[in-house]
Scaffold this motif. Sequence first.
Motif, PDB file in Angstrom:
ATOM      1  N   GLU A   1      10.045   1.139  -2.114  1.00  0.00           N
ATOM      2  CA  GLU A   1      11.207   1.776  -2.740  1.00  0.00           C
ATOM      3  C   GLU A   1      12.383   1.890  -1.789  1.00  0.00           C
ATOM      4  O   GLU A   1      13.518   2.102  -2.231  1.00  0.00           O
ATOM      5  CB  GLU A   1      10.815   3.180  -3.223  1.00  0.00           C
ATOM      6  CG  GLU A   1       9.793   3.170  -4.367  1.00  0.00           C
ATOM      7  CD  GLU A   1       9.176   4.541  -4.593  1.00  0.00           C
ATOM      8  OE1 GLU A   1       9.561   5.494  -3.864  1.00  0.00           O
ATOM      9  OE2 GLU A   1       8.313   4.658  -5.476  1.00  0.00           O
ATOM     10  N   GLY A   2      12.151   1.786  -0.483  1.00  0.00           N
ATOM     11  CA  GLY A   2      13.231   1.870   0.495  1.00  0.00           C
ATOM     12  C   GLY A   2      13.395   3.246   1.116  1.00  0.00           C
ATOM     13  O   GLY A   2      14.258   3.426   1.985  1.00  0.00           O
ATOM     14  N   THR A   3      12.576   4.232   0.700  1.00  0.00           N
ATOM     15  CA  THR A   3      12.661   5.568   1.304  1.00  0.00           C
ATOM     16  C   THR A   3      12.208   5.530   2.755  1.00  0.00           C
ATOM     17  O   THR A   3      12.794   6.175   3.626  1.00  0.00           O
ATOM     18  CB  THR A   3      11.787   6.569   0.520  1.00  0.00           C
ATOM     19  OG1 THR A   3      12.168   6.546  -0.853  1.00  0.00           O
ATOM     20  CG2 THR A   3      11.956   7.974   1.069  1.00  0.00           C
ATOM     21  N   ILE A   4      11.154   4.760   3.014  1.00  0.00           N
ATOM     22  CA  ILE A   4      10.661   4.565   4.380  1.00  0.00           C
ATOM     23  C   ILE A   4      10.958   3.138   4.805  1.00  0.00           C
ATOM     24  O   ILE A   4      10.742   2.199   4.028  1.00  0.00           O
ATOM     25  CB  ILE A   4       9.148   4.852   4.472  1.00  0.00           C
ATOM     26  CG1 ILE A   4       8.878   6.328   4.169  1.00  0.00           C
ATOM     27  CG2 ILE A   4       8.605   4.482   5.847  1.00  0.00           C
ATOM     28  CD1 ILE A   4       7.415   6.692   4.147  1.00  0.00           C
ATOM     29  N   GLU A   5      11.439   2.988   6.020  1.00  0.00           N
ATOM     30  CA  GLU A   5      11.802   1.667   6.538  1.00  0.00           C
ATOM     31  C   GLU A   5      10.942   1.319   7.751  1.00  0.00           C
ATOM     32  O   GLU A   5      10.716   2.167   8.619  1.00  0.00           O
ATOM     33  CB  GLU A   5      13.281   1.653   6.927  1.00  0.00           C
ATOM     34  CG  GLU A   5      13.770   0.321   7.462  1.00  0.00           C
ATOM     35  CD  GLU A   5      15.211   0.378   7.919  1.00  0.00           C
ATOM     36  OE1 GLU A   5      15.677  -0.629   8.506  1.00  0.00           O
ATOM     37  OE2 GLU A   5      15.866   1.425   7.718  1.00  0.00           O
ATOM     38  N   ILE A   6      10.469   0.080   7.789  1.00  0.00           N
ATOM     39  CA  ILE A   6       9.751  -0.413   8.967  1.00  0.00           C
ATOM     40  C   ILE A   6      10.794  -0.900   9.961  1.00  0.00           C
ATOM     41  O   ILE A   6      11.467  -1.904   9.735  1.00  0.00           O
ATOM     42  CB  ILE A   6       8.784  -1.546   8.600  1.00  0.00           C
ATOM     43  CG1 ILE A   6       7.711  -1.035   7.622  1.00  0.00           C
ATOM     44  CG2 ILE A   6       8.117  -2.106   9.855  1.00  0.00           C
ATOM     45  CD1 ILE A   6       6.787  -2.120   7.113  1.00  0.00           C
ATOM     46  N   LYS A   7      10.953  -0.177  11.042  1.00  0.00           N
ATOM     47  CA  LYS A   7      11.993  -0.488  12.019  1.00  0.00           C
ATOM     48  C   LYS A   7      11.574  -1.576  13.010  1.00  0.00           C
ATOM     49  O   LYS A   7      12.391  -2.398  13.426  1.00  0.00           O
ATOM     50  CB  LYS A   7      12.370   0.774  12.798  1.00  0.00           C
ATOM     51  CG  LYS A   7      13.210   1.765  12.018  1.00  0.00           C
ATOM     52  CD  LYS A   7      14.635   1.252  11.868  1.00  0.00           C
ATOM     53  CE  LYS A   7      15.569   2.310  11.342  1.00  0.00           C
ATOM     54  NZ  LYS A   7      16.974   1.829  11.269  1.00  0.00           N
TER      55      LYS A   7
ATOM     56  N   GLU B   1       0.804  -1.221   0.000  1.00  0.00           N
ATOM     57  CA  GLU B   1       0.000   0.000   0.000  1.00  0.00           C
ATOM     58  C   GLU B   1       0.839   1.275   0.000  1.00  0.00           C
ATOM     59  O   GLU B   1       0.380   2.317  -0.461  1.00  0.00           O
ATOM     60  CB  GLU B   1      -0.944   0.015   1.212  1.00  0.00           C
ATOM     61  CG  GLU B   1      -2.051  -1.017   1.166  1.00  0.00           C
ATOM     62  CD  GLU B   1      -3.070  -0.736   0.076  1.00  0.00           C
ATOM     63  OE1 GLU B   1      -3.179   0.446  -0.341  1.00  0.00           O
ATOM     64  OE2 GLU B   1      -3.738  -1.678  -0.364  1.00  0.00           O
ATOM     65  N   VAL B   2       2.063   1.192   0.531  1.00  0.00           N
ATOM     66  CA  VAL B   2       2.910   2.394   0.649  1.00  0.00           C
ATOM     67  C   VAL B   2       4.115   2.243  -0.278  1.00  0.00           C
ATOM     68  O   VAL B   2       5.082   1.540   0.060  1.00  0.00           O
ATOM     69  CB  VAL B   2       3.367   2.599   2.110  1.00  0.00           C
ATOM     70  CG1 VAL B   2       4.145   3.907   2.248  1.00  0.00           C
ATOM     71  CG2 VAL B   2       2.174   2.584   3.058  1.00  0.00           C
ATOM     72  N   PRO B   3       4.102   2.886  -1.446  1.00  0.00           N
ATOM     73  CA  PRO B   3       5.215   2.743  -2.401  1.00  0.00           C
ATOM     74  C   PRO B   3       6.557   3.161  -1.817  1.00  0.00           C
ATOM     75  O   PRO B   3       7.596   2.578  -2.177  1.00  0.00           O
ATOM     76  CB  PRO B   3       4.802   3.674  -3.556  1.00  0.00           C
ATOM     77  CG  PRO B   3       3.331   3.837  -3.424  1.00  0.00           C
ATOM     78  CD  PRO B   3       3.033   3.751  -1.959  1.00  0.00           C
ATOM     79  N   GLU B   4       6.544   4.135  -0.912  1.00  0.00           N
ATOM     80  CA  GLU B   4       7.805   4.604  -0.323  1.00  0.00           C
ATOM     81  C   GLU B   4       8.503   3.513   0.478  1.00  0.00           C
ATOM     82  O   GLU B   4       9.739   3.514   0.591  1.00  0.00           O
ATOM     83  CB  GLU B   4       7.547   5.823   0.582  1.00  0.00           C
ATOM     84  CG  GLU B   4       7.119   7.079  -0.146  1.00  0.00           C
ATOM     85  CD  GLU B   4       5.623   7.143  -0.411  1.00  0.00           C
ATOM     86  OE1 GLU B   4       5.145   8.205  -0.828  1.00  0.00           O
ATOM     87  OE2 GLU B   4       4.929   6.122  -0.190  1.00  0.00           O
TER      88      GLU B   4
ATOM     89  N   GLY C   1      -1.553   8.116   4.292  1.00  0.00           N
ATOM     90  CA  GLY C   1      -2.096   8.423   2.977  1.00  0.00           C
ATOM     91  C   GLY C   1      -3.031   9.611   2.996  1.00  0.00           C
ATOM     92  O   GLY C   1      -3.424  10.111   4.066  1.00  0.00           O
ATOM     93  N   VAL C   2      -3.406  10.077   1.803  1.00  0.00           N
ATOM     94  CA  VAL C   2      -4.312  11.216   1.681  1.00  0.00           C
ATOM     95  C   VAL C   2      -5.684  10.839   2.242  1.00  0.00           C
ATOM     96  O   VAL C   2      -6.299   9.869   1.817  1.00  0.00           O
ATOM     97  CB  VAL C   2      -4.441  11.653   0.207  1.00  0.00           C
ATOM     98  CG1 VAL C   2      -5.409  12.823   0.088  1.00  0.00           C
ATOM     99  CG2 VAL C   2      -3.082  12.020  -0.361  1.00  0.00           C
ATOM    100  N   ARG C   3      -6.117  11.606   3.243  1.00  0.00           N
ATOM    101  CA  ARG C   3      -7.392  11.344   3.925  1.00  0.00           C
ATOM    102  C   ARG C   3      -7.476   9.911   4.463  1.00  0.00           C
ATOM    103  O   ARG C   3      -8.553   9.331   4.533  1.00  0.00           O
ATOM    104  CB  ARG C   3      -8.558  11.617   2.979  1.00  0.00           C
ATOM    105  CG  ARG C   3      -8.662  13.063   2.531  1.00  0.00           C
ATOM    106  CD  ARG C   3      -9.832  13.261   1.597  1.00  0.00           C
ATOM    107  NE  ARG C   3      -9.899  14.658   1.140  1.00  0.00           N
ATOM    108  CZ  ARG C   3     -10.793  15.111   0.250  1.00  0.00           C
ATOM    109  NH1 ARG C   3     -11.688  14.272  -0.255  1.00  0.00           N
ATOM    110  NH2 ARG C   3     -10.790  16.370  -0.119  1.00  0.00           N
ATOM    111  N   GLY C   4      -6.325   9.377   4.824  1.00  0.00           N
ATOM    112  CA  GLY C   4      -6.289   8.039   5.426  1.00  0.00           C
ATOM    113  C   GLY C   4      -6.556   6.906   4.461  1.00  0.00           C
ATOM    114  O   GLY C   4      -6.889   5.788   4.885  1.00  0.00           O
TER     115      GLY C   4
END
Length: 359
Positions: free
Chosen positions: A186-192, A180-183, A221-224
């Motif tokens: 892509e590796g821009t955001i990491e689940i720690k 659901e989250v492309p970032e 996301g936009v408006r959840g």
Amino acid sequence: MDKESLLRLVDSLHRDKEIAKDVVFQGIEAALTTAARKHFKSSEAISIQIDRHTGEIVAMDGDRKIDPSELGRVTAQTAKQVIIQKIREAERDVIYEDFVSRKGSIVSGTVQRFEGSTMVINLGKTEGVLHKSEQIADEHYNTGERIRATVFDVKKVGTRVRIMLSRAHTDFVRRLFELEVPEIAEGTIEIKALAREPGHRTKIAVYSSDSNVDCVGACVGVRGSRIKNIVDELNGEKIDIIRWSDEPEALLPNALKPAEVSGIILSSENQVATIVVPNDQLSLAIGKRGQNVRLASRLTAWDIDIITESELEERQKASVLETTEVAVSNKAPSDNLNVTPPDAGTTEAVETGGDKEDA
């Protein structure tokens, strides 16, 4: 079987079962060799090779070339049985390798039937099983409904492949966020870190390597819209998205949200954190049946002890009194004020430092 029919059979198995052509050829060669040895009651000298391009069968008994027609009908039937067995084994290996490579990823299927509390899921070429322990609590599916789950484990059982699925594993939520989250993909955001009690609540800590990307906002996301899709897939399971920090002073208050934190006392030696909250925030910080503090502890890898501001004040007062008592008891005898009871018929005396005064 003529050469053209043999090549068509190999090509058909390759396309329909996704089995490599060379594997099919090797299976047929092994089957024919086994059948020929039984027919001729010969030793290991018999060998059979099939030309990969023309389909011509070359059978040799030592230096003597064997005409395939000599093998007879019984031998052909034996060869057919061995070929079927080899093809099943090859098909099993293909399915096994396919799902082993997808272990931990999400697959989609259809609920085919129920075996007690276990769901059998049709995955197309094979079946997967979803045990009760790997299902989300209080969710129900009917036969024919679409369902998604992660590939939890893959095993070979005889001639079949057993694929265990899970909707309760933390990886299921992790993969949903990646979808659901492309970032994240892509590796821009990491689940720690991620802590979950399936069907009830999940806490997920995220971090952005790009200062221009808000990790929490991107996950919502936009408006959840993004988080709503994930919550819907989890049938209403609550999700807390937390901003990750390497500093426990910042991470721990985030992990205990939605409760407010007014103070933190850390004991790094035994990894224990005492969290101070306002009096009216205690039940919110602990959560229903201790769920909030339990998940926060698992997420941060700290043992968490929650106290109210009133309890902190009481502890501080008790500590001050205890310190005062210790200080008084540690004074030298010459510094203490000693009151000596008066003797009958004499004047009361107060002795201080060894001197006497008449009162």
